[in-house]
Design a protein around this motif. Structure first.
Motif, PDB file in Angstrom:
ATOM      1  N   PHE A  49       3.635   6.195  -1.974  1.00  0.00           N
ATOM      2  CA  PHE A  49       2.694   5.692  -1.061  1.00  0.00           C
ATOM      3  C   PHE A  49       2.071   4.219  -1.495  1.00  0.00           C
ATOM      4  CE2 PHE A  49      -1.476   5.262   0.913  1.00  0.00           C
ATOM      5  CZ  PHE A  49      -1.262   5.080   2.249  1.00  0.00           C
ATOM      6  N   TRP A  50       2.070   4.031  -2.986  1.00  0.00           N
ATOM      7  CA  TRP A  50       1.571   2.907  -3.356  1.00  0.00           C
ATOM      8  C   TRP A  50       2.521   1.583  -3.189  1.00  0.00           C
ATOM      9  CZ3 TRP A  50       4.445  -0.002  -7.023  1.00  0.00           C
ATOM     10  CH2 TRP A  50       5.326   0.510  -7.771  1.00  0.00           C
ATOM     11  N   GLU A  51       3.730   1.900  -3.099  1.00  0.00           N
ATOM     12  CA  GLU A  51       4.675   0.843  -2.542  1.00  0.00           C
ATOM     13  C   GLU A  51       4.623   0.443  -1.083  1.00  0.00           C
ATOM     14  OE1 GLU A  51       8.724   1.918  -3.428  1.00  0.00           O
ATOM     15  OE2 GLU A  51       8.620   1.744  -5.577  1.00  0.00           O
ATOM     16  N   LEU A  52       4.297   1.458  -0.389  1.00  0.00           N
ATOM     17  CA  LEU A  52       4.125   0.996   0.986  1.00  0.00           C
ATOM     18  C   LEU A  52       2.845   0.300   1.228  1.00  0.00           C
ATOM     19  CD1 LEU A  52       4.624   4.524   2.756  1.00  0.00           C
ATOM     20  CD2 LEU A  52       5.951   2.319   2.705  1.00  0.00           C
ATOM     21  N   VAL A  53       1.651   0.455   0.221  1.00  0.00           N
ATOM     22  CA  VAL A  53       0.481  -0.250   0.388  1.00  0.00           C
ATOM     23  C   VAL A  53       0.613  -1.719  -0.202  1.00  0.00           C
ATOM     24  CG1 VAL A  53      -1.761  -0.365  -0.747  1.00  0.00           C
ATOM     25  CG2 VAL A  53      -0.940   2.066   0.267  1.00  0.00           C
ATOM     26  N   ALA A  54       1.491  -1.886  -1.280  1.00  0.00           N
ATOM     27  CA  ALA A  54       1.791  -3.086  -1.741  1.00  0.00           C
ATOM     28  C   ALA A  54       2.079  -4.121  -0.830  1.00  0.00           C
ATOM     29  CB  ALA A  54       2.570  -2.947  -2.842  1.00  0.00           C
ATOM     30  N   GLY A  55       2.580  -3.695   0.435  1.00  0.00           N
ATOM     31  CA  GLY A  55       3.349  -4.501   1.182  1.00  0.00           C
ATOM     32  C   GLY A  55       2.544  -5.022   2.412  1.00  0.00           C
ATOM     33  N   TYR A  56       1.112  -4.759   2.203  1.00  0.00           N
ATOM     34  CA  TYR A  56       0.085  -4.744   3.180  1.00  0.00           C
ATOM     35  C   TYR A  56      -1.025  -5.577   2.677  1.00  0.00           C
ATOM     36  CZ  TYR A  56       2.511  -2.141   6.515  1.00  0.00           C
ATOM     37  OH  TYR A  56       3.541  -1.768   7.586  1.00  0.00           O
ATOM     38  N   GLY A  57      -0.937  -6.435   1.512  1.00  0.00           N
ATOM     39  CA  GLY A  57      -1.667  -7.455   1.356  1.00  0.00           C
ATOM     40  C   GLY A  57      -2.488  -7.003   0.055  1.00  0.00           C
ATOM     41  N   GLY A  58      -3.699  -7.567  -0.308  1.00  0.00           N
ATOM     42  CA  GLY A  58      -4.396  -7.341  -1.687  1.00  0.00           C
ATOM     43  C   GLY A  58      -3.915  -8.331  -2.780  1.00  0.00           C
ATOM     44  N   PHE A  59      -4.579  -7.776  -3.948  1.00  0.00           N
ATOM     45  CA  PHE A  59      -4.211  -8.712  -5.128  1.00  0.00           C
ATOM     46  C   PHE A  59      -3.922  -7.587  -6.186  1.00  0.00           C
ATOM     47  CE2 PHE A  59      -6.059 -10.587  -9.059  1.00  0.00           C
ATOM     48  CZ  PHE A  59      -5.286 -11.835  -9.049  1.00  0.00           C
ATOM     49  N   SER A  60      -3.118  -7.972  -7.074  1.00  0.00           N
ATOM     50  CA  SER A  60      -2.870  -6.918  -8.206  1.00  0.00           C
ATOM     51  C   SER A  60      -2.572  -7.718  -9.474  1.00  0.00           C
ATOM     52  CB  SER A  60      -1.763  -6.051  -7.646  1.00  0.00           C
ATOM     53  OG  SER A  60      -0.407  -6.901  -7.459  1.00  0.00           O
ATOM     54  N   ILE A  61      -2.926  -6.903 -10.748  1.00  0.00           N
ATOM     55  CA  ILE A  61      -2.368  -7.372 -11.728  1.00  0.00           C
ATOM     56  C   ILE A  61      -1.761  -6.342 -12.539  1.00  0.00           C
ATOM     57  CG2 ILE A  61      -4.444  -9.101 -11.832  1.00  0.00           C
ATOM     58  CD1 ILE A  61      -4.835  -6.220 -14.132  1.00  0.00           C
ATOM     59  N   CYS A  62      -1.077  -6.913 -13.723  1.00  0.00           N
ATOM     60  CA  CYS A  62      -0.575  -5.492 -14.568  1.00  0.00           C
ATOM     61  C   CYS A  62      -1.360  -5.769 -15.752  1.00  0.00           C
ATOM     62  CB  CYS A  62       0.899  -5.921 -14.864  1.00  0.00           C
ATOM     63  SG  CYS A  62       1.948  -4.681 -15.453  1.00  0.00           S
ATOM     64  N   ASP A  63      -2.041  -4.357 -16.121  1.00  0.00           N
ATOM     65  CA  ASP A  63      -2.494  -4.253 -17.255  1.00  0.00           C
ATOM     66  C   ASP A  63      -2.812  -2.900 -17.502  1.00  0.00           C
ATOM     67  OD1 ASP A  63      -4.923  -4.035 -19.335  1.00  0.00           O
ATOM     68  OD2 ASP A  63      -4.909  -6.259 -19.300  1.00  0.00           O
ATOM     69  N   SER A  64      -2.275  -2.393 -18.743  1.00  0.00           N
ATOM     70  CA  SER A  64      -2.536  -0.860 -18.912  1.00  0.00           C
ATOM     71  C   SER A  64      -4.024  -0.513 -18.953  1.00  0.00           C
ATOM     72  CB  SER A  64      -1.666  -0.577 -20.272  1.00  0.00           C
ATOM     73  OG  SER A  64      -2.160  -1.031 -21.269  1.00  0.00           O
ATOM     74  N   ASP A  65      -4.996  -1.257 -19.436  1.00  0.00           N
ATOM     75  CA  ASP A  65      -6.128  -0.817 -19.411  1.00  0.00           C
ATOM     76  C   ASP A  65      -7.112  -1.253 -18.200  1.00  0.00           C
ATOM     77  OD1 ASP A  65      -5.772   0.114 -22.108  1.00  0.00           O
ATOM     78  OD2 ASP A  65      -6.244  -2.027 -23.030  1.00  0.00           O
ATOM     79  N   ALA A  66      -6.524  -1.792 -17.249  1.00  0.00           N
ATOM     80  CA  ALA A  66      -7.254  -2.152 -15.997  1.00  0.00           C
ATOM     81  C   ALA A  66      -8.202  -1.018 -15.373  1.00  0.00           C
ATOM     82  CB  ALA A  66      -6.161  -2.976 -15.136  1.00  0.00           C
ATOM     83  N   ASP A 155      -2.205 -10.827 -18.266  1.00  0.00           N
ATOM     84  CA  ASP A 155      -1.754  -9.517 -18.026  1.00  0.00           C
ATOM     85  C   ASP A 155      -0.470  -9.321 -18.648  1.00  0.00           C
ATOM     86  OD1 ASP A 155       0.276 -10.702 -16.381  1.00  0.00           O
ATOM     87  OD2 ASP A 155      -0.430  -9.581 -14.476  1.00  0.00           O
ATOM     88  N   ILE A 156       0.115  -8.084 -18.606  1.00  0.00           N
ATOM     89  CA  ILE A 156       1.143  -7.743 -18.907  1.00  0.00           C
ATOM     90  C   ILE A 156       2.561  -8.509 -18.959  1.00  0.00           C
ATOM     91  CG2 ILE A 156       3.095  -5.903 -19.413  1.00  0.00           C
ATOM     92  CD1 ILE A 156       0.654  -3.713 -19.160  1.00  0.00           C
ATOM     93  N   ASP A 157       2.496  -9.370 -17.693  1.00  0.00           N
ATOM     94  CA  ASP A 157       3.539 -10.184 -17.272  1.00  0.00           C
ATOM     95  C   ASP A 157       3.357 -11.520 -17.819  1.00  0.00           C
ATOM     96  OD1 ASP A 157       4.778  -8.207 -15.598  1.00  0.00           O
ATOM     97  OD2 ASP A 157       3.738  -8.521 -13.797  1.00  0.00           O
ATOM     98  N   GLY A 158       2.289 -11.796 -18.676  1.00  0.00           N
ATOM     99  CA  GLY A 158       1.958 -12.966 -19.347  1.00  0.00           C
ATOM    100  C   GLY A 158       1.313 -14.064 -18.448  1.00  0.00           C
ATOM    101  N   ARG A 159       0.615 -13.688 -17.033  1.00  0.00           N
ATOM    102  CA  ARG A 159       0.121 -14.419 -16.195  1.00  0.00           C
ATOM    103  C   ARG A 159      -1.483 -14.511 -16.620  1.00  0.00           C
ATOM    104  NH1 ARG A 159       1.105 -11.599 -10.678  1.00  0.00           N
ATOM    105  NH2 ARG A 159       0.282  -9.789 -11.824  1.00  0.00           N
TER     106      ARG A 159
END
Length: 165
Positions: A49-66, A155-159
């Motif tokens: 379901f998260w993949e479907l949600v990701a296509g509908y906007g919002g903002f995300s970051i990659c961090d294992s502690d977020a 973040d994990i991706d270096g951003r």
């Protein structure tokens, strides 16, 4: 067949004494439909379901502690918690005046979703360590990572998010 998420949930609730109330199966199904209607134009998927949600906007970051930051947004208000439907179709209501982090510290790594009854926001944390915020939670996450980036956080991706968050 053993429901490992349900088993983990019961163990975590015993340890933490966290207050979660289960919605009835039909209520859970109806609530999931409301979420899908709002955040995926009615599309559903039992395990992604998260993949479907990701296509509908919002903002995300990659961090294992977020996930540890979520109490800053929830602020001990009542919220709704659910998981990938294939792991557990039940929707849970978390009582107010609790720290979600205390629950998550004891709970294994499952993809989870958090929202409120009026669906003003949707937050998920997935098994790839992405925290995504949509709706009223999005500005909070943007501000959070901007503040962290001022202290050299990436973040994990270096951003870094000092510009254009």
């Amino acid at each position: 067949m053993t429901n490992f998420l349900r088993q983990s949930m019961e163990e975590t609730l015993q340890v933490t004494h966290y207050n979660l109330r289960e919605l009835a199966p039909i209520e859970s199904q109806q609530f999931r439909k409301r979420v899908a209607d709002k955040y995926t134009s009615g599309k559903t998927h039992p395990s992604l379901f998260w993949e479907l949600v990701a296509g509908y906007g919002g903002f995300s970051i990659c961090d294992s502690d977020a996930w540890q930051w979520l109490d800053e947004f929830i602020k001990e208000r009542k919220f709704i918690l659910f998981f990938e439907e294939s792991n557990d179709p039940t929707v849970y209501i978390a009582a107010a005046k609790q720290k979600f982090q205390e629950f998550l510290e004891e709970f294994p790594d499952y993809i989870f979703y958090v929202t409120n009854e009026s669906l003003d926001y949707l937050i998920y944390f997935n098994d790839s360590d992405y925290l995504r915020c949509i709706g009223s939670a999005e500005p909070w996450l943007r501000q959070k990572v901007k503040q962290l980036s001022q202290n050299s956080w990436k973040d994990i991706d270096g951003r870094s998010f000092l510009d254009g968050v």
